[in-house]
Design a protein around this motif. Sequence first.
Motif, short mmCIF file in Angstrom:
data_model
loop_
_atom_site.label_atom_id
_atom_site.label_comp_id
_atom_site.label_asym_id
_atom_site.label_seq_id
_atom_site.Cartn_x
_atom_site.Cartn_y
_atom_site.Cartn_z
N THR A 25 0.83 -1.21 0.00
CA THR A 25 0.00 0.00 0.00
C THR A 25 0.87 1.26 0.00
O THR A 25 0.59 2.21 -0.73
N ILE A 27 3.89 1.64 -1.15
CA ILE A 27 4.52 1.79 -2.47
C ILE A 27 3.51 2.37 -3.47
O ILE A 27 3.80 3.30 -4.21
N GLU A 28 2.31 1.81 -3.46
CA GLU A 28 1.27 2.28 -4.38
C GLU A 28 0.88 3.73 -4.09
O GLU A 28 0.76 4.55 -5.00
N ASP A 29 0.67 4.04 -2.80
CA ASP A 29 0.26 5.40 -2.42
C ASP A 29 1.32 6.44 -2.77
O ASP A 29 0.99 7.57 -3.14
N ALA A 30 2.59 6.05 -2.67
CA ALA A 30 3.68 6.99 -2.96
C ALA A 30 3.97 7.06 -4.46
O ALA A 30 4.72 7.93 -4.90
N GLY A 31 3.41 6.15 -5.23
CA GLY A 31 3.72 6.10 -6.65
C GLY A 31 5.17 5.72 -6.89
O GLY A 31 5.79 6.13 -7.86
N LEU A 32 5.70 4.92 -5.99
CA LEU A 32 7.11 4.54 -6.00
C LEU A 32 7.30 3.22 -6.74
O LEU A 32 6.47 2.32 -6.62
N LYS A 33 8.37 3.14 -7.51
CA LYS A 33 8.75 1.84 -8.07
C LYS A 33 9.31 1.02 -6.91
O LYS A 33 10.18 1.48 -6.17
#
Length: 183
Positions: A25, A27-33
């Motif tokens: 979550t 990673i997804e929320d931060a827009g991080l690879k």
Amino acid sequence: AEIVISVNISPLHFRQQGLYQSVKTAIEDAGLKAAFLELEITESMAMAHRGNVIDLLTGLKQLGVGLAIDDFGTGFSSLSRLKDFPVDRLKVDQSFVANLNSDPDHEAICAAIIRLGNSMGLKVIAEGVEERADLETLAALNCDEAQGYLYAKPLFEEDFIAFVRDTGSRPVFPQALKSRAAE
């Protein structure tokens, strides 16, 4: 610049359910690879929770997250069990690096950990590098990376951003010394 950020995972995280989902979550929320996140677990923590940890780490690895065993050499690990962990990196504990050039036993331990990691296809990073001489010794031992006060003391966010901008793509790891020496 693309930077991998390492985050230490506490023993409490392993005892709680939902770490995998929390990481996913975040990673997804931060827009991080996911490849730009590395999670660090201590050697003793990995060995104490072996079954659960392997499943969790395998799931995190499938997300694309990097994994490291922190403080390697200070826990009570079984080298035969090390191969079961889907990790990318071993971090040599700073207690061995601190006396690297004055204690032959510490140099032998660092050399052994570096050879072990390299032979298993793992990157090896030395923690607590404070002196240029230590960095040069680590380069001679084929250590892949280093961290410590030689590079920077802990930084606030603004200072970290400026540090990264100023450093740019300059190589700041032991192997860079070997590359420059060969030129």
